[in-house]
Design a protein around this motif. Structure first.
Motif, PDB file in Angstrom:
ATOM      1  N   LYS A  37      51.147  72.847 115.992  1.00  0.00           N
ATOM      2  CA  LYS A  37      49.960  72.999 115.145  1.00  0.00           C
ATOM      3  C   LYS A  37      49.409  74.421 115.235  1.00  0.00           C
ATOM      4  O   LYS A  37      49.036  75.038 114.224  1.00  0.00           O
ATOM      5  N   ALA A  38      49.383  74.958 116.464  1.00  0.00           N
ATOM      6  CA  ALA A  38      48.874  76.319 116.650  1.00  0.00           C
ATOM      7  C   ALA A  38      49.777  77.349 115.984  1.00  0.00           C
ATOM      8  O   ALA A  38      49.303  78.321 115.388  1.00  0.00           O
ATOM      9  N   PHE A  39      51.092  77.137 116.069  1.00  0.00           N
ATOM     10  CA  PHE A  39      52.014  78.068 115.403  1.00  0.00           C
ATOM     11  C   PHE A  39      51.852  78.014 113.880  1.00  0.00           C
ATOM     12  O   PHE A  39      52.017  79.028 113.200  1.00  0.00           O
ATOM     13  N   ALA A  40      51.546  76.849 113.349  1.00  0.00           N
ATOM     14  CA  ALA A  40      51.303  76.749 111.905  1.00  0.00           C
ATOM     15  C   ALA A  40      50.077  77.569 111.518  1.00  0.00           C
ATOM     16  O   ALA A  40      50.071  78.262 110.482  1.00  0.00           O
ATOM     17  N   LEU A  41      49.044  77.515 112.346  1.00  0.00           N
ATOM     18  CA  LEU A  41      47.848  78.329 112.100  1.00  0.00           C
ATOM     19  C   LEU A  41      48.185  79.813 112.207  1.00  0.00           C
ATOM     20  O   LEU A  41      47.683  80.639 111.435  1.00  0.00           O
ATOM     21  N   GLN A  42      49.028  80.162 113.163  1.00  0.00           N
ATOM     22  CA  GLN A  42      49.443  81.555 113.316  1.00  0.00           C
ATOM     23  C   GLN A  42      50.129  82.064 112.037  1.00  0.00           C
ATOM     24  O   GLN A  42      49.836  83.162 111.561  1.00  0.00           O
TER      25      GLN A  42
END
Length: 480
Positions: free
Chosen positions: A424-429
């Protein structure tokens, strides 16, 4: 006949950041060897097969921990062709000098310039004689019996100004980031802070190139490569405020700030009006912050002294107020971090998407030389003799926790929970970085439009001048 020295950095070409910029450490070593030794022929390589074909007299391999397996493979390939001296350098062998494998002869510990200079002289005169190697400070080596010996530590280079600029020409320009777009430099060594996750803590003290030396290197880069950006890649370039102020004064006095834009790292507790004014007025348009977390508990574990969640927000607000482009670096997976703590940081990032244009996130690693590594070797989680250092690499597109994947140091969340959160965090990145790229393109188009308007105005002014009008009349008369 010249003594042939081949230089190579171990890397994984499939990991983008590892092939983005040239290794300046090897560039410094090359410059010193060229300046101070006669009868040497240096070459830099990105493919070990080139070295095997070249058949040099000795090889220097630079490696971080995550690429230590590749460096051992390189050494084995070289040794299979010819038994020449293979020297390992970089943070991994510096932190673990006893890790020298049989296919490597010598470990260069710490700064490599003076050690490499003395070492090459010994190798070409005496070979791998243990009695002579024992006289070289700052190395580990295998003696005739196969045992690893470590010599006395080498003093730090001081002053740093006695070093020549790194040999960027030798390192070439076939990197993912074209040097005409961005060229990086290092104006200091070490960091005044002691963050638990960082290998910069292995330096006993911080040392700086002088402001005049630093600006001279900027001018050298501009004369030869004319990049759009110069990236100060120091651990904390702005950490010494007086020195940073002096560098900015020289850059502005020479008009350099109008010829190039700068990028640098900063720290949230250092962001104030004075620093922002200096950066804005000297074209430091990109500022990257090591925020790491928005949880005070996790900050304390990381030893982010002087940092608080309130200062995180204040720093982002202040940089936005001065119109500076901000990047944020974040780490997830600290042993004390709950899923709620991670979510708190995630939501902080989302709330500030209008202020963050570059986002870099990563699961917590334990690189040798860091406090985290010491913690997890002491408690038995990491066995340096058997650990697969590939597990230090995290690939956001293919993140995995398994026996051969990322080593999760956190025991407060399950592997499945952590994997889902990181994805999820990588998608935000990806989202933030894409938005940042679009914002930068808009600014570039705006600058081009302003230049075009200025050029048109200058041409209109020229057309209206008496001298130009007279010249046009004379040209018309000459055509009759």
């Amino acid at each position: 006949m010249a003594y042939k020295i081949a230089l190579i950095r171990a890397c994984n070409p499939r990991v983008p950041y590892q092939v983005s910029m040239p290794p300046l450490g090897l560039g410094y070593i090359a410059s010193v060897l060229k300046r101070d030794l006669r009868g040497v022929d240096l070459s830099f390589h990105r493919d070990v097969s080139e070295i095997v074909t070249l058949d040099p007299d000795c090889v220097f391999i630079s490696s971080a921990s995550e690429n230590w397996p590749e460096s051992v493979e390189y050494a084995a390939a070289i040794k299979a062709r010819r038994d020449i001296p293979v020297v390992a350098g970089g943070m991994h062998i510096t932190a673990l000098p006893e890790a020298l494998p049989e296919v490597m002869d010598i470990g260069c510990l710490g700064e490599g310039e003076d050690t490499a200079l003395e070492l090459v002289e010994v190798l070409r005169r005496h070979g791998r004689s243990a009695s002579h190697l024992r006289e070289v400070k700052g190395i580990s080596f295998r003696n005739g019996a196969g045992a690893i010996e470590k010599t006395a530590p080498r003093p730090y280079i001081d002053p740093l100004d006695r070093l020549p600029f790194p040999d960027r020409e030798l390192l070439g320009d076939q990197w993912a980031t074209p040097r005409e777009h961005e060229t990086h430099l290092m104006s200091s060594r070490g960091c005044p802070y002691i963050c638990h996750f960082c290998t910069a803590t292995s330096w006993a003290k911080v040392r700086y190139f002088s402001p005049e030396y630093t600006v001279s290197e900027v001018e050298w880069i501009l004369e030869r490569h004319r990049p759009e950006w110069i990236y100060f890649f120091d651990d904390l370039f702005v950490g010494h405020r007086k020195r940073f102020r002096e560098i900015c004064d020289i850059l502005r006095a020479r008009g350099i700030h109008r010829r190039v834009r700068f990028r640098t790292y900063a720290r949230v507790n250092l962001i104030d009006d004075e620093l922002c004014t200096l950066m804005r007025d000297t074209s430091f348009h990109r500022v990257d912050l090591g925020i790491e977390t928005h949880s005070q508990k996790v900050m304390d574990y990381y030893k982010k002294h002087g940092c608080t969640p309130e200062k995180n927000q204040r720093a982002l607000d202040k940089l936005a107020e001065y119109g500076l482009s901000t990047g944020g670096n974040f780490i997830f997976g600290a042993p004390v971090e709950t899923l709620e703590d991670m979510e708190e940081t995630y939501q902080f990032i989302r709330r500030n998407m209008d202020k963050i244009e570059r986002l870099s996130i990563g699961p917590l690693q334990a690189p040798p030389g860091s406090g985290v590594h010491r913690e997890y070797t002491e408690n038995g989680t990491i066995d340096n003799a058997t650990f697969d250092w590939h597990r230090q690499i995290n690939d956001g597109e293919n993140f995995a926790i398994a026996d051969d994947g990322y080593l999760l140091l956190n025991r407060l969340v399950t592997a499945e929970e952590f994997s889902r959160f990181v994805q999820k965090a990588f998608a935000l990145q990806r989202e933030i970085n894409l938005r940042g790229e679009l914002a930068e393109r808009d600014r570039t188009m705006h600058r081009l439009h302003e230049r075009l308007s200025t050029t048109r105005h200058e041409l209109d002014t020229l057309r209206g001048s008496r001298a130009v009008q007279m010249g046009l009349r004379l040209r018309r008369l000459s055509r009759r």
